[in-house]
Motif scaffolding. Structure first.
Motif, PDB file in Angstrom:
ATOM      1  N   LYS A 237       0.589  -1.063   0.146  1.00  5.71           N
ATOM      2  CA  LYS A 237       0.435   0.129   0.155  1.00  5.71           C
ATOM      3  C   LYS A 237       0.968   1.585  -0.180  1.00  5.71           C
ATOM      4  O   LYS A 237       1.301   2.058  -0.886  1.00  5.71           O
ATOM      5  CB  LYS A 237      -1.094   0.778   1.114  1.00  5.71           C
ATOM      6  CG  LYS A 237      -1.968   1.157   1.388  1.00  5.71           C
ATOM      7  CD  LYS A 237      -2.677   0.913   3.074  1.00  5.71           C
ATOM      8  CE  LYS A 237      -3.888   2.243   2.493  1.00  5.71           C
ATOM      9  NZ  LYS A 237      -3.334   3.662   2.432  1.00  5.71           N
ATOM     10  N   LYS A 239       3.912   1.452  -1.184  1.00  8.29           N
ATOM     11  CA  LYS A 239       4.644   1.454  -2.622  1.00  8.29           C
ATOM     12  C   LYS A 239       3.654   2.154  -3.454  1.00  8.29           C
ATOM     13  O   LYS A 239       4.013   3.428  -4.001  1.00  8.29           O
ATOM     14  CB  LYS A 239       4.593   0.021  -3.189  1.00  8.29           C
ATOM     15  CG  LYS A 239       6.036   0.054  -2.023  1.00  8.29           C
ATOM     16  CD  LYS A 239       6.228  -1.475  -3.145  1.00  8.29           C
ATOM     17  CE  LYS A 239       7.617  -2.053  -1.669  1.00  8.29           C
ATOM     18  NZ  LYS A 239       8.838  -1.229  -1.644  1.00  8.29           N
ATOM     19  N   ARG A 240       2.638   1.952  -3.724  1.00  5.85           N
ATOM     20  CA  ARG A 240       1.322   2.362  -4.201  1.00  5.85           C
ATOM     21  C   ARG A 240       0.732   3.980  -3.816  1.00  5.85           C
ATOM     22  O   ARG A 240       1.163   4.803  -5.066  1.00  5.85           O
ATOM     23  CB  ARG A 240       0.212   1.573  -4.213  1.00  5.85           C
ATOM     24  CG  ARG A 240      -1.244   1.754  -5.286  1.00  5.85           C
ATOM     25  CD  ARG A 240      -2.326   1.801  -4.686  1.00  5.85           C
ATOM     26  NE  ARG A 240      -2.914   2.000  -3.174  1.00  5.85           N
ATOM     27  CZ  ARG A 240      -3.824   1.858  -2.363  1.00  5.85           C
ATOM     28  NH1 ARG A 240      -4.883   0.706  -2.653  1.00  5.85           N
ATOM     29  NH2 ARG A 240      -3.720   2.638  -1.163  1.00  5.85           N
ATOM     30  N   ASP A 241       0.878   4.479  -2.742  1.00  4.30           N
ATOM     31  CA  ASP A 241       0.287   5.218  -2.020  1.00  4.30           C
ATOM     32  C   ASP A 241       1.571   6.561  -2.342  1.00  4.30           C
ATOM     33  O   ASP A 241       1.391   7.646  -2.896  1.00  4.30           O
ATOM     34  CB  ASP A 241      -0.083   5.571  -0.990  1.00  4.30           C
ATOM     35  CG  ASP A 241      -1.291   5.286  -0.563  1.00  4.30           C
ATOM     36  OD1 ASP A 241      -1.968   4.117  -1.409  1.00  4.30           O
ATOM     37  OD2 ASP A 241      -1.462   4.742   0.863  1.00  4.30           O
ATOM     38  N   TYR A 299       6.675  -0.635  -7.198  1.00  4.47           N
ATOM     39  CA  TYR A 299       4.812  -0.858  -7.128  1.00  4.47           C
ATOM     40  C   TYR A 299       4.775  -2.331  -7.275  1.00  4.47           C
ATOM     41  O   TYR A 299       4.551  -2.894  -7.163  1.00  4.47           O
ATOM     42  CB  TYR A 299       4.159   0.123  -7.562  1.00  4.47           C
ATOM     43  CG  TYR A 299       2.835   0.133  -7.285  1.00  4.47           C
ATOM     44  CD1 TYR A 299       2.134  -0.632  -6.168  1.00  4.47           C
ATOM     45  CD2 TYR A 299       1.981   0.399  -8.246  1.00  4.47           C
ATOM     46  CE1 TYR A 299       1.216  -0.948  -5.897  1.00  4.47           C
ATOM     47  CE2 TYR A 299       1.058  -0.264  -8.566  1.00  4.47           C
ATOM     48  CZ  TYR A 299       0.259  -1.040  -6.735  1.00  4.47           C
ATOM     49  OH  TYR A 299      -1.346  -1.228  -7.251  1.00  4.47           O
ATOM     50  N   ARG A 304       2.026  -4.467  -6.760  1.00  5.12           N
ATOM     51  CA  ARG A 304       1.078  -4.376  -7.358  1.00  5.12           C
ATOM     52  C   ARG A 304       0.438  -5.644  -7.114  1.00  5.12           C
ATOM     53  O   ARG A 304       1.161  -6.505  -7.566  1.00  5.12           O
ATOM     54  CB  ARG A 304       1.440  -3.779  -8.968  1.00  5.12           C
ATOM     55  CG  ARG A 304       0.180  -3.633  -9.474  1.00  5.12           C
ATOM     56  CD  ARG A 304       0.393  -3.495 -11.101  1.00  5.12           C
ATOM     57  NE  ARG A 304      -1.727  -2.999 -11.730  1.00  5.12           N
ATOM     58  CZ  ARG A 304      -2.235  -3.845 -12.841  1.00  5.12           C
ATOM     59  NH1 ARG A 304      -1.331  -5.337 -12.464  1.00  5.12           N
ATOM     60  NH2 ARG A 304      -2.619  -3.511 -13.095  1.00  5.12           N
ATOM     61  N   PHE A 313      -2.725   1.494 -10.778  1.00  5.09           N
ATOM     62  CA  PHE A 313      -2.767   1.719  -9.444  1.00  5.09           C
ATOM     63  C   PHE A 313      -4.252   1.261  -8.730  1.00  5.09           C
ATOM     64  O   PHE A 313      -5.451   1.149  -9.296  1.00  5.09           O
ATOM     65  CB  PHE A 313      -3.297   3.197  -9.094  1.00  5.09           C
ATOM     66  CG  PHE A 313      -1.336   3.449  -9.507  1.00  5.09           C
ATOM     67  CD1 PHE A 313      -0.478   3.599  -8.892  1.00  5.09           C
ATOM     68  CD2 PHE A 313      -1.612   4.930  -9.997  1.00  5.09           C
ATOM     69  CE1 PHE A 313       0.993   3.885  -8.793  1.00  5.09           C
ATOM     70  CE2 PHE A 313      -0.589   5.224 -10.531  1.00  5.09           C
ATOM     71  CZ  PHE A 313       0.790   5.177  -9.784  1.00  5.09           C
ATOM     72  N   ARG A 322      -9.753  -0.777  -9.839  1.00  2.00           N
ATOM     73  CA  ARG A 322      -8.696   0.865 -10.107  1.00  2.00           C
ATOM     74  C   ARG A 322      -9.394   1.577  -8.967  1.00  2.00           C
ATOM     75  O   ARG A 322     -10.567   1.268  -8.190  1.00  2.00           O
ATOM     76  CB  ARG A 322      -8.719   1.975 -11.398  1.00  2.00           C
ATOM     77  CG  ARG A 322     -10.085   2.026 -11.496  1.00  2.00           C
ATOM     78  CD  ARG A 322     -10.132   2.978 -12.497  1.00  2.00           C
ATOM     79  NE  ARG A 322     -11.758   3.159 -13.450  1.00  2.00           N
ATOM     80  CZ  ARG A 322     -12.467   3.856 -14.144  1.00  2.00           C
ATOM     81  NH1 ARG A 322     -11.121   5.577 -13.748  1.00  2.00           N
ATOM     82  NH2 ARG A 322     -13.294   4.252 -14.590  1.00  2.00           N
TER      83      ARG A 322
END
Length: 416
Positions: A237, A239-241, A299, A304, A313, A322
């Motif tokens: 999370k 890494k995505r954020d 990510y 992911r 994302f 998404r």
């Protein structure tokens, strides 16, 4: 404008394939299939070969009859949600992740004229979100009509409209403005269609709402740095954020465009991000900065979830769909609080504030306005001029010196 349509068999098959890509459970998909069987029966009974948005809406009204949405059983609300999924996928080729979706019913003879007006507006190509806005505002009018025992259009008079407009005074000026604008259009429509004897749109009190320009909310470079540092990149999370917030802060992309980024938008060989903006429908090319590229790769490799969905994302838990812009807004707010960055009531605290902040940084660096306009993806520089109001250094240079006032001026004021 002709509605999208498809046979129910083909449509449900495509929706199932899409939901499977999002890692929906078999039991959840089975629930959808069961609800769609009721749609199939309705279409068969009414000799309907193709499914479209109007068929979906007709099915829902057939299901609820004269009852209100709040009076439905839970299983009936679930069926409505499943039917709405068909319509949404047919029109957008996606299904937004949501836990609850409410159907705004417009019942009775007056409700039917409101639906007719919405269909008329649909012919001009208004978006799905705008359709929901029209339903919500007309539902407010319909509720007020029902509360006052008005069941016929010709019973609407000037006193009623005056009282209706007055009770809207409890809402924000913009909400009141939008509601009265939609109601006025509806009243004009029913008169033009011969459904009402008097053009009541002329009797509706005039709305004096004037949109007041506001200063864009910005954060300093130090605050943006602290915001990024507050994100824990050790988890998927995080890494995505981090990648999403970094793209917003460094490139100024709108939240909807960040959430809609696909693998095709990233041209790794050319170090470019190329896309069509959702708001303006115009293309934009932005540099794939090294730190952004590294954050995306981090990510993709370690954060992911495995999915065939084209969007970069995704949610960290099933269904792997998404994200939407409201989720990105919550993400930015969360890390602003974690970074102990205080924002006043007047200062916005979502991803769009980071877009404003980028514009402020470019102005500080004396970047020409046309260049800033191109970076932000504005269609013309007029949209960018609003940022001139936050360039305090340049504004100070424009300030005129106050001429000294002679002593005699004050002496005259004291009566000497």
């Amino acid at each position: 404008m002709k509605e999208n349509q498809m046979t129910l068999e083909i449509l449900t098959g495509e929706v199932v394939n899409y939901l499977q890509k999002l890692a929906y459970s078999d039991s959840r998909i089975s629930q959808y299939r069961s609800a769609w069987q009721k749609v199939a029966v309705f279409m068969r009974d009414n000799d309907l070969q193709y499914y479209n948005a109007s068929v979906g809406e007709a099915f829902i009204y057939h299901l609820i009859g004269t009852r209100g949405y709040d009076n439905l059983d839970r299983w009936e609300k679930t069926i409505i949600q499943c039917a709405n999924v068909l319509t949404e996928f047919l029109e957008t080729r996606t299904v937004k992740f949501r836990r609850n979706q409410k159907f705004r019913e417009l019942l009775g003879s007056i409700g039917k004229t409101m639906l007719s007006y919405i269909d008329y507006k649909k012919s001009y190509g208004i978006s799905r979100e705008t359709v929901e806005e029209y339903k919500s505002n007309l539902r407010r009018l319909l509720n007020y009509l029902n509360d006052h025992g008005i069941t016929e259009l010709n019973s609407i008079n000037q006193l009623f409209l005056l009282n209706y407009a007055n009770q809207m005074g409890f809402f924000t000026p913009y909400t009141r403005h939008r509601n009265l604008s939609i109601v006025k259009g509806y009243l004009r429509y029913i008169y033009d269609q011969g459904l009402a004897e008097i053009d009541c749109s002329r009797l509706l009190p005039k709305d004096k709402y004037v949109k007041q320009p506001k200063l864009p909310s910005t954060y300093s470079q130090k605050e943006v740095k602290a915001l990024l540092a507050a994100i824990d990149r050790s988890s998927p999370k995080g890494k995505r954020d981090y990648a999403m917030v970094l793209i917003t802060a460094r490139l100024g992309l709108r939240a909807s465009d960040v959430c809609n980024l696909t693998f095709e938008n990233i041209l790794w060989e050319k170090n470019l991000i190329v896309l069509y903006q959702q708001k303006t429908k115009s293309g934009i090319e932005l540099p794939l900065l090294t730190e952004i590229g590294e954050a995306i790769i981090d990510y993709l490799k370690y954060g992911r979830p495995s999915s065939n969905v084209p969007f970069i994302f995704l949610h960290v838990t099933p269904p792997y769909d998404r994200l939407n812009r409201s989720t990105l807004h919550s993400i930015v707010c969360f890390y602003l609080r974690r970074a102990d960055i205080h924002y006043e009531k007047e200062r916005k605290h979502g991803p769009h504030a980071l877009r404003h902040s980028l514009a402020g940084v470019l102005l500080e660096k004396k970047t020409p306005l046309p260049v800033i306009s191109e970076v932000l993806g504005h269609k013309n520089t007029e949209s960018t001029r609003i940022y001139l109001r936050i360039d305090m250094n340049s504004l100070r240079q424009c300030a005129l010196e106050v001429p000294p006032v002679s002593r005699s001026f004050y002496e005259r004021g004291s009566g000497r």
